[in-house]
Design an enzyme around this catalytic site. Structure first.
Site: not given
Ligand code: GAR
Length: 188
Positions: A13, A66, A91-94, A108, A110
Protein backbone atom coordinates in the site's frame (compact mmCIF):
# COMPACT_ATOMS: atom_id res chain seq x y z
CA UNK A 1 14.21 13.13 -13.08
CA UNK A 2 15.45 10.78 -10.38
CA UNK A 3 15.23 7.05 -10.99
CA UNK A 4 14.09 5.09 -7.96
CA UNK A 5 13.31 1.42 -7.37
CA UNK A 6 10.68 0.46 -4.83
CA UNK A 7 11.19 -2.71 -2.79
CA UNK A 8 8.18 -4.45 -1.22
CA UNK A 9 7.55 -7.94 0.14
CA UNK A 10 3.81 -7.94 0.74
CA UNK A 11 0.75 -5.76 0.56
CA UNK A 12 2.34 -2.77 -1.14
CA UNK A 13 0.00 0.00 0.00
CA UNK A 14 2.89 2.43 0.62
CA UNK A 15 4.22 1.62 -2.83
CA UNK A 16 0.80 2.43 -4.31
CA UNK A 17 0.61 5.74 -2.44
CA UNK A 18 3.99 6.75 -3.82
CA UNK A 19 2.79 5.92 -7.34
CA UNK A 20 -0.38 7.98 -6.78
CA UNK A 21 1.71 10.92 -5.59
CA UNK A 22 3.69 10.71 -8.83
CA UNK A 23 0.49 10.57 -10.88
CA UNK A 24 -0.97 13.70 -9.28
CA UNK A 25 2.29 15.59 -9.78
CA UNK A 26 3.37 15.91 -6.14
CA UNK A 27 6.46 13.80 -6.93
CA UNK A 28 6.89 15.06 -10.47
CA UNK A 29 10.68 14.64 -10.39
CA UNK A 30 10.52 10.92 -9.52
CA UNK A 31 10.53 8.03 -11.99
CA UNK A 32 9.91 4.55 -10.58
CA UNK A 33 11.81 2.10 -12.77
CA UNK A 34 10.12 -0.94 -11.25
CA UNK A 35 8.85 -2.88 -8.29
CA UNK A 36 11.41 -5.22 -6.76
CA UNK A 37 10.08 -8.03 -4.60
CA UNK A 38 11.39 -11.14 -2.92
CA UNK A 39 7.90 -12.72 -2.78
CA UNK A 40 6.34 -13.99 -5.98
CA UNK A 41 2.83 -13.85 -4.46
CA UNK A 42 3.16 -10.33 -3.00
CA UNK A 43 -0.02 -8.31 -3.50
CA UNK A 44 2.26 -5.41 -4.41
CA UNK A 45 2.71 -7.15 -7.78
CA UNK A 46 -1.01 -6.76 -8.54
CA UNK A 47 -0.74 -3.09 -7.70
CA UNK A 48 2.31 -2.68 -9.95
CA UNK A 49 0.39 -4.19 -12.88
CA UNK A 50 -2.30 -1.56 -12.48
CA UNK A 51 0.40 1.07 -13.02
CA UNK A 52 1.92 -0.98 -15.90
CA UNK A 53 5.16 -0.98 -13.99
CA UNK A 54 7.90 -3.59 -14.53
CA UNK A 55 8.08 -6.17 -11.73
CA UNK A 56 11.33 -7.89 -10.77
CA UNK A 57 10.96 -10.95 -8.55
CA UNK A 58 14.12 -12.21 -6.85
CA UNK A 59 13.53 -15.34 -4.80
CA UNK A 60 16.45 -15.67 -2.39
CA UNK A 61 16.02 -19.47 -2.27
CA UNK A 62 17.19 -19.61 -5.89
CA UNK A 63 20.61 -18.22 -4.96
CA UNK A 64 23.49 -19.82 -3.04
CA UNK A 65 23.73 -16.95 -0.61
CA UNK A 66 22.71 -13.36 0.02
CA UNK A 67 25.65 -11.96 -1.92
CA UNK A 68 24.57 -13.78 -5.10
CA UNK A 69 20.95 -12.75 -4.51
CA UNK A 70 21.88 -9.09 -4.14
CA UNK A 71 24.34 -9.21 -7.06
CA UNK A 72 21.46 -10.30 -9.30
CA UNK A 73 19.33 -7.44 -7.98
CA UNK A 74 22.22 -5.02 -8.50
CA UNK A 75 22.58 -5.99 -12.16
CA UNK A 76 18.93 -5.11 -12.77
CA UNK A 77 19.28 -1.86 -10.82
CA UNK A 78 22.25 -0.87 -12.97
CA UNK A 79 20.39 -1.83 -16.15
CA UNK A 80 17.61 0.55 -15.06
CA UNK A 81 20.06 3.27 -13.99
CA UNK A 82 18.48 3.37 -10.54
CA UNK A 83 19.78 6.10 -8.21
CA UNK A 84 17.79 5.48 -5.00
CA UNK A 85 16.26 2.42 -3.33
CA UNK A 86 13.00 3.02 -1.50
CA UNK A 87 12.03 0.18 0.83
CA UNK A 88 8.30 -0.03 1.50
CA UNK A 89 7.56 -3.15 3.51
CA UNK A 90 10.64 -5.00 2.24
CA UNK A 91 11.13 -7.57 4.98
CA UNK A 92 14.79 -8.48 4.49
CA UNK A 93 17.95 -7.00 5.92
CA UNK A 94 19.93 -5.25 3.21
CA UNK A 95 23.38 -6.81 2.82
CA UNK A 96 26.80 -5.32 2.01
CA UNK A 97 26.42 -5.74 -1.76
CA UNK A 98 23.54 -3.29 -2.01
CA UNK A 99 24.70 -1.12 0.90
CA UNK A 100 28.08 -0.52 -0.74
CA UNK A 101 26.58 0.17 -4.16
CA UNK A 102 23.95 2.57 -2.78
CA UNK A 103 25.66 4.13 0.25
CA UNK A 104 23.28 6.70 1.82
CA UNK A 105 20.81 6.20 -1.00
CA UNK A 106 18.56 3.59 0.55
CA UNK A 107 15.62 4.64 2.71
CA UNK A 108 13.04 2.65 4.65
CA UNK A 109 9.74 3.26 6.43
CA UNK A 110 8.95 1.61 9.74
CA UNK A 111 5.72 1.61 11.80
CA UNK A 112 7.09 2.87 15.12
CA UNK A 113 8.88 5.81 16.64
CA UNK A 114 12.38 4.41 16.22
CA UNK A 115 14.59 3.53 17.99
CA UNK A 116 11.66 1.91 19.83
CA UNK A 117 10.38 -1.36 18.42
CA UNK A 118 12.59 -2.17 15.43
CA UNK A 119 11.99 -5.40 13.51
CA UNK A 120 8.82 -7.33 12.94
CA UNK A 121 5.40 -6.57 14.43
CA UNK A 122 6.32 -3.13 15.74
CA UNK A 123 2.63 -2.27 16.06
CA UNK A 124 1.87 -5.26 18.29
CA UNK A 125 4.94 -4.58 20.41
CA UNK A 126 3.88 -0.97 21.10
CA UNK A 127 0.43 -2.20 22.16
CA UNK A 128 1.81 -4.91 24.42
CA UNK A 129 4.08 -2.41 26.20
CA UNK A 130 1.07 -0.19 26.89
CA UNK A 131 2.52 2.75 24.97
CA UNK A 132 0.31 5.83 24.72
CA UNK A 133 1.88 7.12 21.51
CA UNK A 134 3.25 5.49 18.41
CA UNK A 135 3.89 6.53 14.83
CA UNK A 136 6.05 6.06 11.78
CA UNK A 137 9.70 6.69 10.95
CA UNK A 138 11.60 7.09 7.70
CA UNK A 139 15.31 6.39 8.04
CA UNK A 140 18.42 5.69 6.02
CA UNK A 141 19.23 2.01 5.78
CA UNK A 142 22.38 0.57 7.28
CA UNK A 143 23.42 -2.99 8.07
CA UNK A 144 21.27 -3.20 11.22
CA UNK A 145 17.59 -3.87 11.72
CA UNK A 146 15.87 -0.45 11.40
CA UNK A 147 18.93 1.23 12.94
CA UNK A 148 19.93 3.80 10.30
CA UNK A 149 19.91 7.56 10.80
CA UNK A 150 16.39 8.94 11.23
CA UNK A 151 15.16 11.33 8.54
CA UNK A 152 11.64 12.16 9.73
CA UNK A 153 8.87 10.88 11.97
CA UNK A 154 5.15 11.36 12.61
CA UNK A 155 3.31 10.36 15.76
CA UNK A 156 -0.23 9.37 16.72
CA UNK A 157 -2.03 8.47 19.95
CA UNK A 158 -2.73 4.90 21.06
CA UNK A 159 -6.21 4.56 22.61
CA UNK A 160 -7.12 2.04 25.35
CA UNK A 161 -9.48 0.15 23.06
CA UNK A 162 -7.03 -0.08 20.15
CA UNK A 163 -6.36 -3.42 18.51
CA UNK A 164 -3.42 -4.19 16.23
CA UNK A 165 -5.75 -3.57 13.29
CA UNK A 166 -6.99 -0.14 14.41
CA UNK A 167 -3.51 1.04 15.40
CA UNK A 168 -1.95 -0.27 12.20
CA UNK A 169 -4.54 1.63 10.17
CA UNK A 170 -3.79 4.85 12.06
CA UNK A 171 -0.04 4.42 11.56
CA UNK A 172 -0.39 3.53 7.89
CA UNK A 173 -2.35 6.71 7.30
CA UNK A 174 0.66 8.59 8.74
CA UNK A 175 2.99 6.61 6.48
CA UNK A 176 1.02 7.56 3.36
CA UNK A 177 1.72 11.23 4.16
CA UNK A 178 5.22 10.87 5.58
CA UNK A 179 6.92 8.77 2.90
CA UNK A 180 5.98 10.91 -0.13
CA UNK A 181 6.99 14.02 1.83
CA UNK A 182 10.41 12.58 2.67
CA UNK A 183 10.93 11.35 -0.88
CA UNK A 184 10.15 14.84 -2.16
CA UNK A 185 12.70 16.50 0.11
CA UNK A 186 15.49 13.89 0.27
CA UNK A 187 15.51 12.66 -3.31
CA UNK A 188 16.03 15.84 -5.27
C1 GAR B 1 4.41 -0.70 6.59
O1 GAR B 1 3.63 -0.37 7.71
C2 GAR B 1 5.89 -0.52 6.88
O2 GAR B 1 6.12 0.52 7.77
C3 GAR B 1 6.24 -1.86 7.48
O3 GAR B 1 5.56 -2.77 6.71
C4 GAR B 1 4.33 -2.21 6.30
C5 GAR B 1 4.13 -2.50 4.84
O4 GAR B 1 2.85 -2.13 4.45
N1 GAR B 1 7.66 -2.08 7.44
C6 GAR B 1 8.32 -2.69 8.41
O5 GAR B 1 7.80 -3.17 9.40
C7 GAR B 1 9.82 -2.74 8.21
N2 GAR B 1 10.50 -3.16 9.36
P1 GAR B 1 2.48 -2.01 2.92
O6 GAR B 1 3.05 -3.27 2.23
O7 GAR B 1 0.99 -1.99 2.87
O8 GAR B 1 3.11 -0.77 2.39
Amino acid sequence: MKNIAIFASGNGSNFEKIMENIEVGYLDHIHVTGLYTDQQDAFAIERARRFRLPVHVFNMKRYDNKEHYETAILKQLHRDKVEWLVLAGYMKLVGPTLLNAYADQIINIHPSILPSFPGKNAVGQALRYGCRVSGATVHYVDSGMDTGKIIDQMSCPIYPDDTEETLQLRIQNLEYELYPRVIKTIIS
